[in-house]
Design a protein around this motif. Structure first.
Motif, PDB file in Angstrom:
ATOM      1  N   PHE A  34      52.640 103.866  41.306  1.00  0.00           N
ATOM      2  CA  PHE A  34      53.154 103.037  40.228  1.00  0.00           C
ATOM      3  C   PHE A  34      52.392 103.318  38.940  1.00  0.00           C
ATOM      4  N   ARG A  35      52.780 102.641  37.860  1.00  0.00           N
ATOM      5  CA  ARG A  35      52.001 102.736  36.630  1.00  0.00           C
ATOM      6  C   ARG A  35      50.940 101.642  36.643  1.00  0.00           C
ATOM      7  N   VAL A  36      49.676 102.047  36.441  1.00  0.00           N
ATOM      8  CA  VAL A  36      48.572 101.100  36.401  1.00  0.00           C
ATOM      9  C   VAL A  36      47.992 101.117  34.989  1.00  0.00           C
ATOM     10  N   SER A  37      47.952  99.953  34.344  1.00  0.00           N
ATOM     11  CA  SER A  37      47.491  99.851  32.958  1.00  0.00           C
ATOM     12  C   SER A  37      45.975  99.925  32.891  1.00  0.00           C
ATOM     13  N   GLU A  38      45.463  99.981  31.658  1.00  0.00           N
ATOM     14  CA  GLU A  38      44.009  99.988  31.464  1.00  0.00           C
ATOM     15  C   GLU A  38      43.367  98.740  32.062  1.00  0.00           C
ATOM     16  N   GLY A  39      44.070  97.618  32.010  1.00  0.00           N
ATOM     17  CA  GLY A  39      43.542  96.373  32.541  1.00  0.00           C
ATOM     18  C   GLY A  39      43.828  96.157  34.015  1.00  0.00           C
ATOM     19  N   GLY A  40      44.425  97.146  34.665  1.00  0.00           N
ATOM     20  CA  GLY A  40      44.674  97.050  36.091  1.00  0.00           C
ATOM     21  C   GLY A  40      45.970  96.382  36.491  1.00  0.00           C
ATOM     22  N   VAL A  41      46.904  96.188  35.538  1.00  0.00           N
ATOM     23  CA  VAL A  41      48.211  95.625  35.865  1.00  0.00           C
ATOM     24  C   VAL A  41      49.102  96.734  36.432  1.00  0.00           C
ATOM     25  N   ARG A  42      49.772  96.438  37.543  1.00  0.00           N
ATOM     26  CA  ARG A  42      50.686  97.409  38.156  1.00  0.00           C
ATOM     27  C   ARG A  42      52.098  97.138  37.671  1.00  0.00           C
ATOM     28  N   LEU A  43      52.707  98.106  37.013  1.00  0.00           N
ATOM     29  CA  LEU A  43      54.108  98.002  36.598  1.00  0.00           C
ATOM     30  C   LEU A  43      54.958  98.734  37.632  1.00  0.00           C
ATOM     31  N   ILE A  44      55.951  98.040  38.166  1.00  0.00           N
ATOM     32  CA  ILE A  44      56.785  98.583  39.235  1.00  0.00           C
ATOM     33  C   ILE A  44      58.245  98.574  38.797  1.00  0.00           C
TER      34      ILE A  44
END
Length: 419
Positions: A399-409
């Protein structure tokens, strides 16, 4: 008895610039413009600027669209179609339709207004309120209009008060003691401080008030300048600062706050981290943004849906939600939610758990799924047993993981799991 002045908003038109892509939101803006991105459980980002205009008393509104506008246009048609011509109201959706040239789309924010001058002048508003359509805030534009008239300004610019060194990503105002703008600096390395507080800078909100006739003259002048990029922040505003009278309007003077809101609230939810945080913040006992304020409602497309439902009451299979917002037509079936926000029509199946999750409309969470610190795009079907938010190295591969550790699915990412 002293006669109250007639509201200036009755003679104003709000013009919302809603063509932005919002590329820092990545896949969330693959199929929709940033102003059309969902926010807060029931609304879209653009609903805040539009609601501010409506609540301020403005009854003529235009929305300029460009990038992947179908989702936005459909939302505006469904949710903002209550304006009536016979009440001297209007709501125009203004896509880049090559009105000036058969080969020319909107080249910049100023050009997005210039290409529709004939439509604006057809309504004859005395004032123009130019708005960005991609920020979350509550503001009474009548107070800004009043300052504009009282100060006899050529342009009044809405400004945020931010810590000086946090203003490097904004257009920053250098003002005198009267609030007149002496210099407008785009994204300065060393932002100028305010005269009464050198540690604070005035950053542009992308909100401008003009007399209509003056604005039209400036747009026509700019359109004939071969060196212009046709942009308010880069061209129109610096020219007026140099050659006319530009005045700063502080957001704290016109922000709308309920009794529960301690600070003036403004957010640019332009990154995955900022978007996730602003949504999750709404689950707090007393959030910084009061979306329950009946005195300043956020209007939107109100879908006719059944109520949310929680079912099953067995050990290990109990439908519960703690510190969460659940929209209509959601069914939490033997699953546990904590600090999460579910948009309309979400299904969460048995033995699943969600924590710090922002789940957009129509998602289906399969049994035994465990999701933490995620944003699920619209319509995602999470397979049974999927675990996300516990193994960053594995999550980055899927998945996409942001700099702050949020997973975008997104659904495309889920589909690739089976390959």
């Amino acid at each position: 008895m002293e006669k109250r002045p007639q509201p200036l908003a009755r003679d104003a038109m709000a013009y919302v610039l809603a063509g932005g892509r919002g590329s820092r939101l990545h896949e969330l803006t693959d199929t929709r413009a940033k102003p059309a991105v969902y926010f807060g459980g029931k609304t879209r980002i653009i609903d805040f600027a539009l609601s501010n205009a409506l609540n301020s008393g403005i009854r003529r509104i235009g929305v300029a669209t460009q990038y992947k506008a179908h989702s936005l246009i459909r939302h505006l048609q469904r949710g903002w179609n209550f304006f009536r011509v016979e009440r001297n109201e209007s709501f125009d959706i203004l896509p880049a339709s090559q009105r000036v040239s058969e080969t020319q789309w909107y080249e910049g924010t100023a050009d997005a207004v210039y290409q529709n001058i004939d439509i604006i002048e057809g309504y004859g508003p005395e004032y123009m309120v130019i708005l960005a359509g991609d920020h979350i805030y509550k503001m009474d534009y009548e107070l800004m209009l009043r300052q504009h008239v009282d100060s006899n300004a050529d342009v009044t610019i809405g400004c945020l008060e931010v810590p000086r060194m946090d203003a490097t990503g904004f257009g920053v105002m250098h003002v005198d003691e009267e609030g007149r703008i002496l210099q407008f600096v785009e994204k300065p390395a060393d932002p100028p401080g305010m005269p009464d507080n050198p540690d604070i800078a005035l950053a542009s909100m992308g909100i401008y008030v003009f007399r209509t006739s003056f604005l039209m003259d400036q747009l026509r002048r700019d359109a004939h300048d071969p060196h212009s990029s046709r942009d308010f922040g880069k061209d129109i505003i610096p020219y007026i600062v140099k050659n006319g009278k530009a005045v700063a309007h502080r957001f704290t003077h016109s922000c709308v706050r309920s009794s529960l809101e301690a600070e003036a609230y403004w957010r640019d939810v332009g990154t995955i981290d900022a978007y996730w945080a602003a949504n999750i913040d709404l689950t707090d006992v007393t959030p910084e943004l009061d979306i329950y304020d009946r005195d300043w409602p956020i209007w939107s497309y109100a879908e006719v849906k059944p109520p949310a439902k929680f079912v099953h009451d067995e050990d290990g299979r109990r439908g519960t939600a703690v510190s969460s917002l659940i929209a209509g037509d959601c069914i939490v079936s033997g699953a546990a939610l904590k600090r999460s926000l579910l948009f309309t029509g979400v299904r969460v199946n048995s033995f699943s758990s969600l924590e710090d999750a922002v789940v957009l409309p129509g998602c289906i969470i399969g049994r035994n799924a465990t999701l933490r610190k995620v944003v699920l795009d619209r319509g995602v079907r999470v397979p049974e047993g999927l675990s996300v938010g516990f193994d960053e190295e594995l999550d980055r591969k899927r998945f996409r993981v942001s700099e702050g550790g949020v997973r975008l699915i997104t659904q495309a990412m889920i589909d690739r799991l089976g390959n």
